[in-house]
Motif scaffolding. Sequence first.
Motif, PDB file in Angstrom:
ATOM      1  N   SER A  58      22.647 -36.578  15.537  1.00 39.53           N
ATOM      2  CA  SER A  58      23.969 -36.936  16.047  1.00 39.53           C
ATOM      3  C   SER A  58      23.867 -37.809  17.300  1.00 39.53           C
ATOM      4  O   SER A  58      24.754 -38.622  17.571  1.00 39.53           O
ATOM      5  N   THR A  76      31.978 -38.517   9.266  1.00 35.06           N
ATOM      6  CA  THR A  76      30.999 -37.437   9.162  1.00 35.06           C
ATOM      7  C   THR A  76      31.256 -36.624   7.906  1.00 35.06           C
ATOM      8  O   THR A  76      32.377 -36.179   7.665  1.00 35.06           O
ATOM      9  N   ARG A 104      27.148 -40.245   8.353  1.00 35.21           N
ATOM     10  CA  ARG A 104      26.063 -39.262   8.373  1.00 35.21           C
ATOM     11  C   ARG A 104      26.613 -37.898   8.003  1.00 35.21           C
ATOM     12  O   ARG A 104      27.820 -37.645   8.128  1.00 35.21           O
ATOM     13  N   HIS A 105      25.724 -37.022   7.539  1.00 36.57           N
ATOM     14  CA  HIS A 105      26.095 -35.640   7.319  1.00 36.57           C
ATOM     15  C   HIS A 105      26.145 -34.904   8.658  1.00 36.57           C
ATOM     16  O   HIS A 105      25.393 -35.221   9.593  1.00 36.57           O
ATOM     17  N   GLU A 106      26.999 -33.927   8.714  1.00 37.37           N
ATOM     18  CA  GLU A 106      27.185 -33.150   9.939  1.00 37.37           C
ATOM     19  C   GLU A 106      25.876 -32.541  10.426  1.00 37.37           C
ATOM     20  O   GLU A 106      25.588 -32.528  11.623  1.00 37.37           O
ATOM     21  N   GLU A 148      33.471 -43.854  12.887  1.00 33.03           N
ATOM     22  CA  GLU A 148      32.477 -42.878  12.409  1.00 33.03           C
ATOM     23  C   GLU A 148      33.087 -41.970  11.346  1.00 33.03           C
ATOM     24  O   GLU A 148      34.231 -41.518  11.485  1.00 33.03           O
TER      25      GLU A 148
END
Length: 248
Positions: free
Chosen positions: A195, A213, A186-188, A211
């Motif tokens: 999140s 990021t 996922r993007h930050e 994970e």
Amino acid sequence: MSAEPDGYTKWVFPKEGPGHEVYTTGQGPNVVVLHELFGLTDPCLKLGLHLARNIPAKVHLPLLFGPVKPNSIERLKNGARACISKEIHMLARNETSPIVGWCRALCDQLKADDPSYPGVAVVGMCLTGGFALALIANASVRAGVVAQPSLPLFIHRASLGLTDDDVSDLVKGADQHEGQCVLGLRHERDFICPSQRMATIRTLLGPRFKEWTVPGCGHSTLTAGKSEGALQETIAFLSERLGVAGKV
């Protein structure tokens, strides 16, 4: 029936009765890539070809709805179709979607057809991210890539869109694996994939979860506007899990 895009061979699963078209490319262990909200778009088809070349693998892209390589109008129709579909609404209500059952049967068949590899990998993106996670419970599935899982949308930010039984089976299935069997991307700063959702997966799977990021804002990690880092991490992860020597 949709036309075959360049580099792919089309078939239908299951062969008897209602089924979905599947587009296959490459040779090697089996990887199932589940497309995003707007359908089997050019970026998704390019992802399949890239994974097939660089893992290397035999990559299967099921057509869950709409035409292959939809134009801008068709992409909007696909988005509307997905948002009102029974499968998506069931996942949003933490109910098992029929498409998960179909994917389980597909993975089982792929594993039975080619038992020389340790199992099948599944990549789910956006609305189908939760599907890839649920499939880890299957004995035929060796690895899952959960890219920006977006359901349920906007509410229950820590929820995975899975039933209690699905969650229990997921944890039991992951515990049968050695090492990390799920990769989360996922993007930050992604407001569609919060999140808290990744934190839930981390809590459930512990050391079985890895994970990655992507810095900054964004949503798609592997297709349109993809992150090269996320793509390389996916290739390395799947190559290791499937027992082949990946190259980027």
